[in-house]
Design an enzyme around this catalytic site. Structure first.
Site, PDB file in Angstrom:
ATOM      1  N   ARG A  27      -8.477  -5.666  13.598  1.00 25.39           N
ATOM      2  CA  ARG A  27      -7.760  -4.713  14.450  1.00 25.39           C
ATOM      3  C   ARG A  27      -8.710  -3.556  14.702  1.00 25.39           C
ATOM      4  NH1 ARG A  27      -4.043  -5.692  17.705  1.00 25.39           N
ATOM      5  NH2 ARG A  27      -2.738  -3.832  17.439  1.00 25.39           N
ATOM      6  N   ARG A  66       9.253   5.686  -4.038  1.00 20.03           N
ATOM      7  CA  ARG A  66       9.487   6.542  -5.204  1.00 20.03           C
ATOM      8  C   ARG A  66      10.938   6.970  -5.326  1.00 20.03           C
ATOM      9  NH1 ARG A  66       5.142   9.908  -3.391  1.00 20.03           N
ATOM     10  NH2 ARG A  66       3.195   8.912  -3.960  1.00 20.03           N
ATOM     11  N   ARG A 111      -0.050   7.407  15.467  1.00 20.89           N
ATOM     12  CA  ARG A 111       0.011   8.702  14.772  1.00 20.89           C
ATOM     13  C   ARG A 111      -0.811   9.755  15.485  1.00 20.89           C
ATOM     14  NH1 ARG A 111      -2.697   6.401   9.101  1.00 20.89           N
ATOM     15  NH2 ARG A 111      -4.318   5.204  10.113  1.00 20.89           N
ATOM     16  N   TYR A 128      -9.818  -4.515   3.137  1.00 15.43           N
ATOM     17  CA  TYR A 128      -9.151  -3.274   3.544  1.00 15.43           C
ATOM     18  C   TYR A 128      -9.379  -2.257   2.420  1.00 15.43           C
ATOM     19  CZ  TYR A 128      -4.902  -0.899   5.542  1.00 15.43           C
ATOM     20  OH  TYR A 128      -3.994  -0.058   6.113  1.00 15.43           O
ATOM     21  N   GLU A 166      -3.838   8.213  17.915  1.00 17.13           N
ATOM     22  CA  GLU A 166      -4.473   6.962  17.477  1.00 17.13           C
ATOM     23  C   GLU A 166      -3.735   5.773  18.074  1.00 17.13           C
ATOM     24  OE1 GLU A 166      -5.325   6.790  13.235  1.00 17.13           O
ATOM     25  OE2 GLU A 166      -4.811   4.663  13.213  1.00 17.13           O
ATOM     26  N   ARG A 224       0.829  -1.211   0.000  1.00 15.39           N
ATOM     27  CA  ARG A 224       0.000   0.000   0.000  1.00 15.39           C
ATOM     28  C   ARG A 224       0.862   1.259   0.000  1.00 15.39           C
ATOM     29  NH1 ARG A 224      -5.237   0.196   1.834  1.00 15.39           N
ATOM     30  NH2 ARG A 224      -4.832   2.116   2.979  1.00 15.39           N
ATOM     31  N   ASP A 282     -10.146   1.262   0.472  1.00 12.67           N
ATOM     32  CA  ASP A 282     -10.143   2.723   0.519  1.00 12.67           C
ATOM     33  C   ASP A 282     -11.528   3.178   0.079  1.00 12.67           C
ATOM     34  OD1 ASP A 282      -7.528   3.029   1.362  1.00 12.67           O
ATOM     35  OD2 ASP A 282      -6.719   2.977  -0.669  1.00 12.67           O
TER      36      ASP A 282
HETATM   37  N1  UDP Z   1       3.411   1.646   7.720  1.00 10.01           N
HETATM   38  C1  UDP Z   1       4.563   1.726   8.489  1.00 10.01           C
HETATM   39  N2  UDP Z   1       5.028   2.956   8.865  1.00 10.01           N
HETATM   40  C2  UDP Z   1       4.391   4.103   8.535  1.00 10.01           C
HETATM   41  C3  UDP Z   1       3.213   4.027   7.754  1.00 10.01           C
HETATM   42  C4  UDP Z   1       2.751   2.778   7.369  1.00 10.01           C
HETATM   43  O1  UDP Z   1       5.141   0.714   8.837  1.00 10.01           O
HETATM   44  O2  UDP Z   1       4.871   5.173   8.932  1.00 10.01           O
HETATM   45  C5  UDP Z   1       2.930   0.295   7.316  1.00 10.01           C
HETATM   46  C6  UDP Z   1       1.950  -0.289   8.330  1.00 10.01           C
HETATM   47  O3  UDP Z   1       2.154  -1.686   8.402  1.00 10.01           O
HETATM   48  C7  UDP Z   1       0.604   0.033   7.721  1.00 10.01           C
HETATM   49  C8  UDP Z   1       0.891  -0.120   6.224  1.00 10.01           C
HETATM   50  O4  UDP Z   1       2.232   0.365   6.078  1.00 10.01           O
HETATM   51  O5  UDP Z   1      -0.399  -0.861   8.160  1.00 10.01           O
HETATM   52  C9  UDP Z   1      -0.057   0.644   5.312  1.00 10.01           C
HETATM   53  O6  UDP Z   1      -0.006   2.019   5.635  1.00 10.01           O
HETATM   54  P1  UDP Z   1      -1.214   3.028   5.344  1.00 10.01           P
HETATM   55  O7  UDP Z   1      -0.716   4.396   5.554  1.00 10.01           O
HETATM   56  O8  UDP Z   1      -1.795   2.687   4.012  1.00 10.01           O
HETATM   57  O9  UDP Z   1      -2.233   2.633   6.499  1.00 10.01           O
HETATM   58  P2  UDP Z   1      -3.674   3.247   6.853  1.00 10.01           P
HETATM   59  O10 UDP Z   1      -3.587   4.736   6.701  1.00 10.01           O
HETATM   60  O11 UDP Z   1      -4.643   2.599   5.944  1.00 10.01           O
HETATM   61  O12 UDP Z   1      -3.834   2.852   8.277  1.00 10.01           O
END
Ligand code: UDP
Length: 392
Positions: free
Chosen positions: A267, A189, A298, A371, A323, A185, A373
């Site tokens: 989760r 880049r 976060r 999962y 969170e 996901r 979006d």
């Molecule tokens: N992830 C991580 N560090 C970060 C952001 C994301 O390890 O700083 C990993 C984590 O396992 C997460 C996955 O990447 O579940 C997908 O991230 P995304 O931002 O898509 O998660 P969402 O916003 O859907 O919770």
């Protein structure tokens, strides 16, 4: 109104399906067990600060799916917000995603775009060689789990700094137990592009998320009833079952069958809101805390989703939200399906059960155990409603 379709659950999937069905002439009854439609996209305006709070976590609409974009823009005008995510690690702040900005900042280098792939390959190669020496040739070709995939993408040092701790907190397990698909996901880049999403079509609705659902359901063929749980309603309305009224159900698929094979694992999250008497807490909408010793994953600062509102931005008040991921137990909100071989098997059992009642069409994040979006939920609902209309 004579009803010829029911939508059980007014999240983004259910509301989209309801609208699509209504536009083909069906009379649709939408039943929502919460007090208002919108599912987990629903927001609340903080009465003290006037800030739109994403009470179920940040939602940023972004898409490359034409159908989803064309559909949602009938109900919302977007503000052009482009999502950026920062990461705090060992007392410093970095720009995600995994790209030239992060690599140069982390290693103190000045790599050019064309130099990055070779640099990453060197970083991750040692791991790959080590793995290959322990496994058969064919097994070792592809990363087998989240950790191997992450290291193949970015090498171990970046993985340890930005991914491992965050992922352990997010999923409550060691990343070797998770599928590689989760890390896919995150974009990687070879540029200084720090847009979190690769979609140029993104933004936050100018009039707020809730107005989208009000507008979607505002149709003469749609009747909305809130505070009504369809699972209860159906007991009092056996005629709907008898007449096999088409029902688009987007609640949890295991709950539909009273958890007869056991609950699907999720989760969950808990959120801690705080109002502060300052104009700006962190200078951006989302900062990830990637170290394992910080208990939350976060902090969201919602006012940054509306940079077009200069008065709001200048006001000396802000609402932030920490969170905390947690294991789902009955009564908690389910947020993320936990994709394991065991959960896939359980899902197959429930899906086989659902096939026995073809007039109940199960979908959405909870029904599909996906999962999703927001744009994927819309696209899937449009497709599901179109297929249903073709077949009826
Ligand atoms: N992830 C991580 N560090 C970060 C952001 C994301 O390890 O700083 C990993 C984590 O396992 C997460 C996955 O990447 O579940 C997908 O991230 P995304 O931002 O898509 O998660 P969402 O916003 O859907 O919770």
């Amino acid at each position: 109104m004579e009803i010829n379709a029911i939508v059980a659950g007014a999240g983004i999937w259910g509301c989209t399906a309801a609208r699509a069905l209504a536009e083909t002439g069906r009379k649709v009854l939408v039943l929502e067990r919460r007090a208002a439609p919108g599912g987990n996209v629903r927001c609340e305006t903080d009465p003290e600060t006037g800030i739109e709070v994403h009470v179920y976590g940040s939602h940023i609409f972004h898409t490359h799916i034409d159908g989803a974009w064309n559909f949602i823009r009938r109900f919302a005008e977007f503000n052009g917000y482009q999502h950026k995510v920062l990461a705090r690690h060992a007392g410093k702040t970095y720009f995600l995603p995994l790209g030239l900005t992060l690599v140069n900042q982390f290693y103190g280098l000045d790599l050019k775009p064309q130099e990055l792939p070779a640099f990453i390959a060197r970083e991750s190669q040692q791991e790959t060689l080590l793995r290959q020496s322990c496994e058969t040739q064919s097994e070792s070709q592809k990363p087998q789990n989240f950790e191997e995939q992450a290291i193949a993408f970015i090498g171990r040092p970046l993985y340890e700094a930005f991914i491992r701790g965050y992922t352990m907190k997010q999923w409550g397990t060691d990343p070797v137990n998770l599928p590689a698909s989760i890390i896919k996901r995150l974009p990687v880049r070879a540029s200084y592009d720090v847009n979190y999403y690769p979609d140029y079509r993104q933004g936050i609705p100018l009039a707020g998320y809730n107005s989208i659902f009000e507008r979607m359901l505002d149709h003469p063929n749609i009747a909305l009833e809130c505070n009504v749980d369809w699972l209860e309603w159906r007991k009092a309305h056996p005629e709907a079952e008898r007449d096999a009224v088409p029902t688009f159900y987007s609640g949890p698929i295991d709950e539909l069958f009273s958890y007869k094979f056991g609950p699907l694992p999720w989760r969950s999250l808990s959120f801690e809101l705080e109002r502060l008497p300052i104009a700006d807490f962190q200078g951006t909408s989302v900062v990830n805390y990637t170290d394992a010793d910080v208990p939350f994953t976060r902090i969201h600062e919602f006012k940054h989703y509306h940079p077009e509102d200069a008065a709001l931005m200048a006001r000396p008040a802000t609402t932030i939200c920490r969170e905390y991921p947690k294991t789902w137990t009955p009564g908690d909100e389910p947020y993320y399906p936990v994709d394991t071989p065991a959960s896939r098997e359980l899902l197959t059992l429930y899906q086989a059960e659902a096939e026995k009642t073809p007039h109940i069409i199960v979908g959405g994040r909870l029904g599909g155990y996906k999962y999703y979006d927001m744009d994927q939920a819309i696209a899937n609902a449009l497709e599901t409603a179109a297929q249903f209309s073709l077949g009826s």
